[in-house]
Design a protein around this motif. Structure first.
Motif, PDB file in Angstrom:
ATOM      1  N   SER A  68     118.877  19.382  29.961  1.00 16.41           N
ATOM      2  CA  SER A  68     118.720  18.065  30.579  1.00 16.41           C
ATOM      3  C   SER A  68     117.530  18.077  31.541  1.00 16.41           C
ATOM      4  O   SER A  68     117.312  19.052  32.267  1.00 16.41           O
ATOM      5  N   LYS A 159     121.532  13.862  22.730  1.00 16.96           N
ATOM      6  CA  LYS A 159     122.656  13.812  23.665  1.00 16.96           C
ATOM      7  C   LYS A 159     123.959  14.070  22.924  1.00 16.96           C
ATOM      8  O   LYS A 159     124.823  14.838  23.383  1.00 16.96           O
ATOM      9  N   ARG A 160     124.108  13.457  21.768  1.00 17.21           N
ATOM     10  CA  ARG A 160     125.334  13.611  20.979  1.00 17.21           C
ATOM     11  C   ARG A 160     125.515  15.043  20.480  1.00 17.21           C
ATOM     12  O   ARG A 160     126.601  15.624  20.601  1.00 17.21           O
ATOM     13  N   ASP A 163     124.307  17.659  23.895  1.00 17.95           N
ATOM     14  CA  ASP A 163     124.787  17.325  25.233  1.00 17.95           C
ATOM     15  C   ASP A 163     123.703  17.485  26.292  1.00 17.95           C
ATOM     16  O   ASP A 163     123.917  18.090  27.351  1.00 17.95           O
ATOM     17  N   ASP A 165     120.469  15.302  28.384  1.00 17.63           N
ATOM     18  CA  ASP A 165     119.797  14.050  28.702  1.00 17.63           C
ATOM     19  C   ASP A 165     118.304  14.352  28.814  1.00 17.63           C
ATOM     20  O   ASP A 165     117.858  14.977  29.787  1.00 17.63           O
TER      21      ASP A 165
END
Length: 325
Positions: A68, A159-160, A163, A165
């Motif tokens: 992320s 993201k799916r 996981d 961002d």
């Protein structure tokens, strides 16, 4: 090649949410200072075919390195190939015409005609962005139908599946007025602020800045191109150190790279100089012709009226003489 820029600066503080509908940080927001900026080529993606799953290919190529706050700079050509935006080369002229909204400038030269046009995405580019480089022999590539939507799909998919961002910038090579050479710029974006609004902040002398809005998405695209290159077969670069620009959950409401397009009413150079001159000449000629026509019409009417009045008076006198009046 991996680019690693390190500066003796504090770690970045998170920006405020972007102003609604602008794709920019809120005016007067403290700019992020990247203590370290690392740009890494993403290897192993391979040649892309129509229908390929870019989320899966990019995700696996990045592996567990992806986290992320990262930003992925993705060359538009692999997006176009995956979306089936490929045509036979003999249809190139038709494709350019179909993609063109407005001709900005055109020049004839020894190799043909170069046309700078605004395409249906609002991007001003040579040949509407239709390109024959880095594609199979005998084919040309059109730009993605909606690069911002393509960037959002990548954000959601990563993201799916992983996981994370992340921000995504879809890049393409563009020329620049008044400057030699080309550079990569953002034509699609999601999950990050594409503009950094510094208006209201003091400069190094303490004076408030009144016009500075930095196109950070374009800067990311250009920097990433130093790693990807044009002939190395590396279509994706991972940019780390600009976490403050990533807007978690913002991908569905920000305007993406469209926010980078200058509105027509702010465009001081909407036409090429030769085209502007020719339009002015035509307009002046037309105005002069119309004015001349109007003047001639008025003069003819007046002359005709006077001649008609004189003829009627002469006829009246003739009749008077013939009747002895």
């Amino acid at each position: 090649m991996t680019l690693d820029w390190t500066r003796d600066l504090p770690a970045p503080e998170a920006l405020r949410e972007p102003s609604p509908g602008t794709g920019a940080s809120a005016p007067g927001t403290e700019p992020p200072a990247a203590a370290s900026l690392l740009i890494t080529p993403v290897q192993g993606i391979g040649e892309i075919q129509a229908g390929d799953n870019l989320v899966e290919l990019i995700g696996w190529a990045c592996g567990r390195e992806l986290r992320s706050g990262d930003i992925l700079a993705v060359t538009s050509k692999i997006v176009s190939k995956a979306e089936g935006r490929v045509l036979p080369a003999d249809r190139r002229d038709d494709a350019v015409e179909q993609e063109t909204v407005r001709v900005v400038a055109s020049r004839a030269h020894a190799h043909g005609i170069t046309r700078i046009v605004e395409n249906r995405l609002g991007i001003v580019a040579a040949a509407a962005g239709v390109d024959a480089s880095n594609t199979a022999e005998g084919t040309v590539l059109l730009l993605p139908l909606d690069p911002d939507a393509s960037a959002r799909r990548l954000c959601r998919g990563l993201k799916r599946d992983w996981d994370v961002d992340v921000g995504v910038v879809i890049t393409d090579t563009l020329g620049r007025p008044w400057r030699q050479g080309q550079t990569d710029a953002a034509i699609g974006a999601a999950g990050l602020n594409v503009l950094l609004d510094l208006r209201g902040l003091p400069d190094s002398s303490g004076r408030p800045m009144s016009a500075t809005v930095t196109a950070v998405a374009d800067e990311i695209a250009a920097a990433a191109d130093l790693v990807k290159g044009k002939t190395s077969g590396v279509p994706v670069a991972l940019v780390r150190g600009l976490e403050a620009l990533v807007t978690v959950g913002g991908m569905d409401r920000d305007p993406g790279a469209k926010a980078l397009l200058r509105p027509a009413e702010e465009d001081m150079f909407r036409q090429g100089s030769a085209e502007a001159f020719e339009d002015g000449r035509r307009s002046g000629t037309r105005s002069g012709y119309n004015a001349g026509y109007d003047d001639g019409h008025a003069a003819g009417y007046e002359d005709g009226y006077a001649a008609g009045y004189a003829a009627a008076a002469s006829e009246a006198r003739r009749r008077a003489r013939s009747t002895g009046g």
